[in-house]
Design a protein around this motif. Structure first.
Motif, mmCIF file in Angstrom:
data_model
loop_
_atom_site.group_PDB
_atom_site.id
_atom_site.type_symbol
_atom_site.label_atom_id
_atom_site.label_comp_id
_atom_site.label_asym_id
_atom_site.label_seq_id
_atom_site.Cartn_x
_atom_site.Cartn_y
_atom_site.Cartn_z
ATOM 1 N N LEU A 14 0.831 -1.207 0.000
ATOM 2 C CA LEU A 14 0.000 0.000 0.000
ATOM 3 C C LEU A 14 0.869 1.262 0.000
ATOM 4 O O LEU A 14 0.657 2.188 -0.800
ATOM 5 C CB LEU A 14 -0.904 -0.026 1.236
ATOM 6 C CG LEU A 14 -1.901 1.108 1.334
ATOM 7 C CD1 LEU A 14 -3.038 0.898 0.343
ATOM 8 C CD2 LEU A 14 -2.482 1.199 2.743
ATOM 9 N N TYR A 15 1.845 1.313 0.913
ATOM 10 C CA TYR A 15 2.674 2.527 1.005
ATOM 11 C C TYR A 15 3.581 2.686 -0.213
ATOM 12 O O TYR A 15 3.976 3.802 -0.549
ATOM 13 C CB TYR A 15 3.473 2.545 2.310
ATOM 14 C CG TYR A 15 2.607 2.943 3.497
ATOM 15 C CD1 TYR A 15 2.187 4.264 3.670
ATOM 16 C CD2 TYR A 15 2.168 2.003 4.422
ATOM 17 C CE1 TYR A 15 1.377 4.635 4.736
ATOM 18 C CE2 TYR A 15 1.364 2.362 5.500
ATOM 19 C CZ TYR A 15 0.966 3.683 5.638
ATOM 20 O OH TYR A 15 0.153 4.054 6.684
ATOM 21 N N LYS A 16 3.903 1.569 -0.879
ATOM 22 C CA LYS A 16 4.702 1.672 -2.114
ATOM 23 C C LYS A 16 3.882 2.270 -3.234
ATOM 24 O O LYS A 16 4.374 3.033 -4.053
ATOM 25 C CB LYS A 16 5.171 0.275 -2.550
ATOM 26 C CG LYS A 16 6.500 -0.127 -1.965
ATOM 27 C CD LYS A 16 6.971 -1.414 -2.623
ATOM 28 C CE LYS A 16 8.291 -1.844 -2.017
ATOM 29 N NZ LYS A 16 8.477 -3.270 -2.064
ATOM 30 N N SER A 72 7.257 4.575 14.745
ATOM 31 C CA SER A 72 7.516 3.224 14.241
ATOM 32 C C SER A 72 6.376 2.752 13.342
ATOM 33 O O SER A 72 5.224 3.176 13.514
ATOM 34 C CB SER A 72 7.680 2.244 15.410
ATOM 35 O OG SER A 72 6.450 2.070 16.079
ATOM 36 N N ASP A 73 6.710 1.878 12.418
ATOM 37 C CA ASP A 73 5.698 1.253 11.558
ATOM 38 C C ASP A 73 6.314 -0.026 11.007
ATOM 39 O O ASP A 73 7.535 -0.108 10.823
ATOM 40 C CB ASP A 73 5.300 2.179 10.404
ATOM 41 C CG ASP A 73 3.937 1.809 9.822
ATOM 42 O OD1 ASP A 73 2.950 2.542 10.070
ATOM 43 O OD2 ASP A 73 3.850 0.775 9.124
ATOM 44 N N LEU A 74 5.453 -1.025 10.712
ATOM 45 C CA LEU A 74 6.026 -2.246 10.134
ATOM 46 C C LEU A 74 6.347 -2.094 8.657
ATOM 47 O O LEU A 74 7.071 -2.919 8.097
ATOM 48 C CB LEU A 74 5.159 -3.478 10.406
ATOM 49 C CG LEU A 74 3.715 -3.595 10.023
ATOM 50 C CD1 LEU A 74 3.437 -3.454 8.563
ATOM 51 C CD2 LEU A 74 3.195 -4.941 10.506
ATOM 52 N N ASP A 116 -1.358 5.570 19.751
ATOM 53 C CA ASP A 116 -1.740 4.594 18.732
ATOM 54 C C ASP A 116 -3.015 5.099 18.075
ATOM 55 O O ASP A 116 -4.098 5.029 18.649
ATOM 56 C CB ASP A 116 -1.962 3.215 19.365
ATOM 57 C CG ASP A 116 -2.401 2.182 18.323
ATOM 58 O OD1 ASP A 116 -3.061 2.575 17.332
ATOM 59 O OD2 ASP A 116 -2.107 0.988 18.504
ATOM 60 N N ARG A 117 -2.851 5.616 16.880
ATOM 61 C CA ARG A 117 -4.003 6.138 16.137
ATOM 62 C C ARG A 117 -4.209 5.223 14.937
ATOM 63 O O ARG A 117 -3.696 5.468 13.861
ATOM 64 C CB ARG A 117 -3.712 7.585 15.699
ATOM 65 C CG ARG A 117 -4.842 8.256 14.946
ATOM 66 C CD ARG A 117 -4.432 9.683 14.582
ATOM 67 N NE ARG A 117 -5.490 10.377 13.904
ATOM 68 C CZ ARG A 117 -5.668 10.352 12.576
ATOM 69 N NH1 ARG A 117 -4.868 9.652 11.789
ATOM 70 N NH2 ARG A 117 -6.655 11.028 12.038
ATOM 71 N N GLY A 118 -4.870 4.109 15.178
ATOM 72 C CA GLY A 118 -5.245 3.250 14.056
ATOM 73 C C GLY A 118 -4.427 1.999 13.852
ATOM 74 O O GLY A 118 -4.670 1.265 12.893
HETATM 75 C C1 LIG Z 1 -4.811 3.135 9.921
HETATM 76 S S1 LIG Z 1 -3.100 3.386 9.643
HETATM 77 C C2 LIG Z 1 -2.790 4.762 10.709
HETATM 78 C C3 LIG Z 1 -1.491 5.488 10.427
HETATM 79 C C4 LIG Z 1 -1.149 6.651 11.371
HETATM 80 N N1 LIG Z 1 -1.169 6.258 12.748
HETATM 81 C C5 LIG Z 1 -2.053 7.839 11.172
HETATM 82 O O1 LIG Z 1 -2.857 8.115 12.060
HETATM 83 O O2 LIG Z 1 -1.933 8.493 10.127
HETATM 84 C C6 LIG Z 1 -2.427 1.986 10.531
HETATM 85 C C7 LIG Z 1 -0.906 1.899 10.485
HETATM 86 O O3 LIG Z 1 -0.471 0.828 11.319
HETATM 87 C C8 LIG Z 1 0.622 0.172 10.694
HETATM 88 N N2 LIG Z 1 0.682 -1.189 11.256
HETATM 89 C C9 LIG Z 1 -0.182 -2.224 11.040
HETATM 90 N N3 LIG Z 1 0.183 -3.296 11.754
HETATM 91 C C10 LIG Z 1 1.294 -2.925 12.468
HETATM 92 C C11 LIG Z 1 2.155 -3.616 13.378
HETATM 93 N N4 LIG Z 1 1.933 -4.900 13.708
HETATM 94 N N5 LIG Z 1 3.213 -2.935 13.905
HETATM 95 C C12 LIG Z 1 3.453 -1.645 13.542
HETATM 96 N N6 LIG Z 1 2.698 -0.958 12.674
HETATM 97 C C13 LIG Z 1 1.622 -1.584 12.141
HETATM 98 C C14 LIG Z 1 0.286 0.222 9.195
HETATM 99 O O4 LIG Z 1 1.410 0.052 8.378
HETATM 100 C C15 LIG Z 1 -0.344 1.626 9.079
HETATM 101 O O5 LIG Z 1 0.615 2.604 8.772
#
Ligand SMILES: C[S@@+](CC[C@H](N)C(=O)[O-])C[C@H]1O[C@@H](n2cnc3c(N)ncnc32)[C@H](O)[C@@H]1O
Length: 205
Positions: A14-16, A72-74, A116-118
């Motif tokens: 998705l991010y790519k 951080s993000d995966l 943690d927003r999402g």
């Molecule tokens: C709904 S998006 C929210 C992004 C950001 N927090 C914002 O508010 O703009 C969820 C994010 O969580 C990341 N994510 C999903 N599973 C994860 C994990 N196990 N560890 C770290 N990041 C994760 C995704 O790559 C994505 O960027």
């Protein structure tokens, strides 16, 4: 009641392939619920983890308010893009790192605050225990987790992020070493119209 398993995009793909500004969660301002809570609690400094930072908008706003920020993000691509976007202007002051919260390499007792927003609401039910264990490990004693997730009041129940009731939040966190300080109904700011119904939760370790 067991929850149906939901499918999510492969975050890295998705991010790519997609411009972050078109993603449903993209919001340039600091999340207003977090802003309100920081002001009510008179929190002005400390170490913040923006967990699942994605576009990195929340990390930059926290950094601009004077917090010591790790994001951080995966998805390595989300981290590369966010780091390029912000650290080129900001002298590498935000620590952007690739990290999966389910198998985190972050140090124990590292953060005063986690936002943690999402991220939590896209973690599958069988991994939630591991999520709470990792968040508990990396948060300092007395530290706070600020959590925004979809509410059970948000319709389209079989698609998108998992939905939560007050009770589910309490069970998930209070059975695992946390205390839920407050929960309120709100919306998830981003690019969707109408904005999804959400919960904003303050949780202490
Ligand atoms: C709904 S998006 C929210 C992004 C950001 N927090 C914002 O508010 O703009 C969820 C994010 O969580 C990341 N994510 C999903 N599973 C994860 C994990 N196990 N560890 C770290 N990041 C994760 C995704 O790559 C994505 O960027």
């Amino acid at each position: 009641m067991t929850e149906n398993t939901r499918s999510f995009p492969d975050w890295e793909t998705l991010y790519k392939n997609q411009e972050v500004k078109s993603m449903p969660w993209y919001n340039e301002s600091l999340d207003p619920d977090l802003e309100l809570e920081l002001s009510k609690m008179k929190i002005k400094k400390g170490s913040f983890l923006d967990l699942g930072t994605g576009p990195g908008t929340q990390a930059i706003k926290l950094f601009e308010r004077g917090f010591d920020v790790t994001a951080s993000d995966l998805s390595p691509t989300s981290i590369r893009k966010a780091s390029f976007r912000y650290n080129s202007k900001k002298n590498n002051k935000i620590k952007f790192i690739v990290d999966d919260i389910i198998n985190s390499h972050l140090c124990s007792n590292e953060f005063d605050f986690i936002f943690d927003r999402g991220c939590f609401h896209v973690i599958s039910p069988e991994k939630r225990l591991k999520y709470t264990e990792e968040v508990h490990r990396i948060l300092k004693d007395g530290g706070l987790l600020f959590l925004k997730c979809f509410s059970e009041k948000e319709p389209m129940r079989d698609t998108g992020p998992y939905r939560f009731s007050y009770d589910m939040i309490k069970k998930t966190f209070e059975n695992n070493g946390f205390k839920v300080q407050s929960i309120r109904e709100t919306v998830y700011q981003g690019t969707l119209n109408p904005l999804p119904k959400a919960l904003f939760v303050v949780i202490s370790k």
